[in-house]
Design a protein around this motif. Structure first.
Motif, short mmCIF file in Angstrom:
data_model
loop_
_atom_site.label_atom_id
_atom_site.label_comp_id
_atom_site.label_asym_id
_atom_site.label_seq_id
_atom_site.Cartn_x
_atom_site.Cartn_y
_atom_site.Cartn_z
N GLU A 1 0.83 -1.20 0.00
CA GLU A 1 0.00 0.00 0.00
C GLU A 1 0.87 1.25 0.00
O GLU A 1 1.96 1.28 0.56
CB GLU A 1 -0.92 0.02 1.23
N THR A 2 0.36 2.29 -0.64
CA THR A 2 0.99 3.60 -0.55
C THR A 2 0.03 4.55 0.15
O THR A 2 -1.18 4.34 0.16
CB THR A 2 1.31 4.18 -1.93
N GLU A 3 0.60 5.58 0.77
CA GLU A 3 -0.22 6.65 1.34
C GLU A 3 -0.26 7.78 0.32
O GLU A 3 0.75 8.37 -0.01
CB GLU A 3 0.40 7.14 2.65
N GLN A 4 -1.47 8.06 -0.21
CA GLN A 4 -1.59 9.06 -1.26
C GLN A 4 -1.05 10.40 -0.79
O GLN A 4 -1.35 10.87 0.31
CB GLN A 4 -3.05 9.20 -1.70
N ALA A 5 -0.19 10.99 -1.59
CA ALA A 5 0.41 12.28 -1.26
C ALA A 5 0.88 12.94 -2.55
O ALA A 5 1.11 12.27 -3.56
CB ALA A 5 1.60 12.10 -0.31
N ARG A 6 1.01 14.25 -2.49
CA ARG A 6 1.57 14.97 -3.63
C ARG A 6 3.06 14.64 -3.72
O ARG A 6 3.75 14.52 -2.71
CB ARG A 6 1.37 16.47 -3.49
N VAL A 7 3.53 14.50 -4.95
CA VAL A 7 4.91 14.08 -5.21
C VAL A 7 5.62 15.17 -6.01
O VAL A 7 5.08 15.69 -7.00
CB VAL A 7 4.96 12.75 -5.98
N PHE B 1 4.18 18.68 -0.36
CA PHE B 1 4.62 17.44 -0.99
C PHE B 1 5.01 16.40 0.07
O PHE B 1 5.81 16.69 0.96
CB PHE B 1 5.80 17.69 -1.92
N GLY B 2 4.45 15.19 -0.06
CA GLY B 2 4.74 14.12 0.89
C GLY B 2 5.86 13.20 0.46
O GLY B 2 6.36 12.41 1.25
N LEU B 3 6.24 13.27 -0.82
CA LEU B 3 7.35 12.48 -1.36
C LEU B 3 8.13 13.38 -2.30
O LEU B 3 7.55 14.03 -3.18
CB LEU B 3 6.85 11.25 -2.11
N VAL B 4 9.45 13.43 -2.12
CA VAL B 4 10.32 14.24 -2.97
C VAL B 4 11.44 13.35 -3.48
O VAL B 4 12.10 12.66 -2.71
CB VAL B 4 10.91 15.44 -2.19
N VAL B 5 11.62 13.36 -4.80
CA VAL B 5 12.66 12.56 -5.45
C VAL B 5 13.74 13.49 -6.00
O VAL B 5 13.42 14.47 -6.69
CB VAL B 5 12.08 11.71 -6.60
N PRO C 1 5.38 19.41 5.57
CA PRO C 1 4.72 18.15 5.15
C PRO C 1 5.42 16.89 5.67
O PRO C 1 4.86 15.81 5.56
CB PRO C 1 4.79 18.21 3.62
N ARG C 2 6.65 17.03 6.21
CA ARG C 2 7.44 15.88 6.64
C ARG C 2 7.54 14.83 5.52
O ARG C 2 7.15 13.67 5.67
CB ARG C 2 6.85 15.24 7.91
N PRO C 3 8.08 15.25 4.37
CA PRO C 3 8.12 14.33 3.24
C PRO C 3 9.15 13.23 3.40
O PRO C 3 10.13 13.36 4.14
CB PRO C 3 8.51 15.25 2.07
N THR C 4 8.93 12.14 2.69
CA THR C 4 9.97 11.15 2.46
C THR C 4 10.85 11.67 1.34
O THR C 4 10.35 12.10 0.30
CB THR C 4 9.37 9.80 2.05
#
Length: 358
Positions: free
Chosen positions: A89-95, A153-157, A191-194
């Motif tokens: 599962e993923t937690e929906q978040a803006r990327v 943004f909850g995920l930043v690459v 947002p405490r992003p990953t």
């Protein structure tokens, strides 16, 4: 120029203090009892369940051509839509995807992946956003932090660490820890992003020795390092935890790397463009593939120890049928891992490399 939001200004001051540009202003030291110490721990939430914790910084480390970008783009779209990724599962978040090295390659891969998923770019709306500027993190760190916070943004690459680093000497621990602290500070925005930082390993690193290239201080500063690996001549990539990983145990995640057409995009001569994408491997085939890999490695080891053995002798030692040993010998010989001799078989450089990577 507009003033920075308080949170961003504070974060900027903090990272400057961490890298020694300012003297940090801290409260007086005090000792707290155990109850107060443990009370501040909050239950972790995940961008990817059981693997990637929100507010943590991870490296995805792999050689060029081993699927780092392909796997990460598949993850980015899954998180943006809140859909499963490799059965988790993923937690929906803006990327936010920072395409700092080769934006056109990323564009083509996105088009190809969307086409395979039966999606249009409009289906993602603003849930997946891109930065396609070339810059160093040292120059625009505060601006990127502000962008992350404003966009929630909850995920930043970060694609790739090399492109965003300003290190004059990648083997300098002082420079690498300064860069790592900037990367980590991105997790401190509201947002405490990953954070996922795509990193190359040392040129000759085997599967069991994947780590970000350069000074070891970078690896010490981040929360975890995941390896991305494809066996030579294969098309199946694995994403797996390495020895440096703050988080739960998990089995490697497997992906088939496929070269597909990038939607309707064509070159200047009208030829359809292709791109490599990552598709979660068919679960029904994973156990069989892993069993075959283990069996062939066992046969490689037997050839290394007993080069002049017969097929019958190898059958007895490996515990599989004669037909299977013969089939695996043909496979290994076809891949250039072993070669036939007058008395049996000998292991070649590629076979030795495969064994060293286990």
């Amino acid at each position: 120029m507009a003033a920075e939001p308080d949170a961003i200004a504070q974060a900027r001051a903090s990272v400057e203090a961490l890298v020694g540009r300012n003297k940090p202003k801290t409260d007086a030291l005090r000792a707290i009892d155990t109850a107060e110490f443990v009370a501040s721990l909050s239950a972790p939430s995940y961008a990817l369940d059981g693997v990637l914790i929100r507010g943590y910084c991870f490296a995805f480390t792999g050689h060029s051509g081993h699927g780092k970008t392909a796997v990460t783009l598949t993850l980015a779209i899954a998180v943006a839509l809140g859909t499963p990724f490799a059965g988790r599962e993923t937690e929906q978040a803006r990327v936010l995807y920072v395409a700092g090295e080769n934006p056109d390659d990323v564009r083509l891969r996105v088009l190809a992946l969307l086409d395979q998923l039966g999606l249009d770019a409009e289906d993602l709306g603003d849930s997946l956003m891109f930065v396609d500027s070339s810059f160093t993190l040292a120059d625009r760190h505060a601006e990127l932090m502000q962008l992350i916070e404003a966009g929630d943004f909850g995920l930043v690459v970060l694609d790739t660490d090399q492109a965003l680093s300003s290190d004059a000497d990648e083997n300098s621990n002082a420079e690498r820890v300064e860069h790592a602290k900037r990367v980590r500070m991105l997790t401190k925005t509201k947002p405490r992003p990953t954070i996922i930082d795509l990193c190359p390993p040392p040129a000759s690193a085997a599967r069991n020795a994947l780590r970000p290239r350069g000074g070891s201080a970078f690896l010490a500063e981040i929360d975890g390092n995941l390896g991305v690996w494809i066996d030579e001549g294969d098309t199946r990539a694995e994403l797996f935890r390495t020895t440096k990983f703050r988080g739960p145990m998990f089995d490697p995640l497997a992906f088939d790397i496929k070269v597909v057409e990038g939607g309707s995009l064509a070159d200047s001569k009208g030829r359809r463009m292709t791109a490599a994408i990552a598709v979660p491997a068919d679960e029904s085939n994973l156990q069989a593939d892993e069993a075959a890999r283990a069996r062939r490695l066992a046969l490689l080891a037997d050839v290394s120890l007993h080069p002049n053995a017969s097929v019958r002798e190898r059958t007895g030692r490996t515990g599989v049928s004669r037909a299977t040993v013969q089939r695996d010998i043909r496979y290994l010989a076809g891949k250039g891992a072993i070669a036939e001799t007058l008395g049996g078989h000998e292991i070649m450089a590629k076979g030795k490399k495969w064994l060293a990577a286990t």
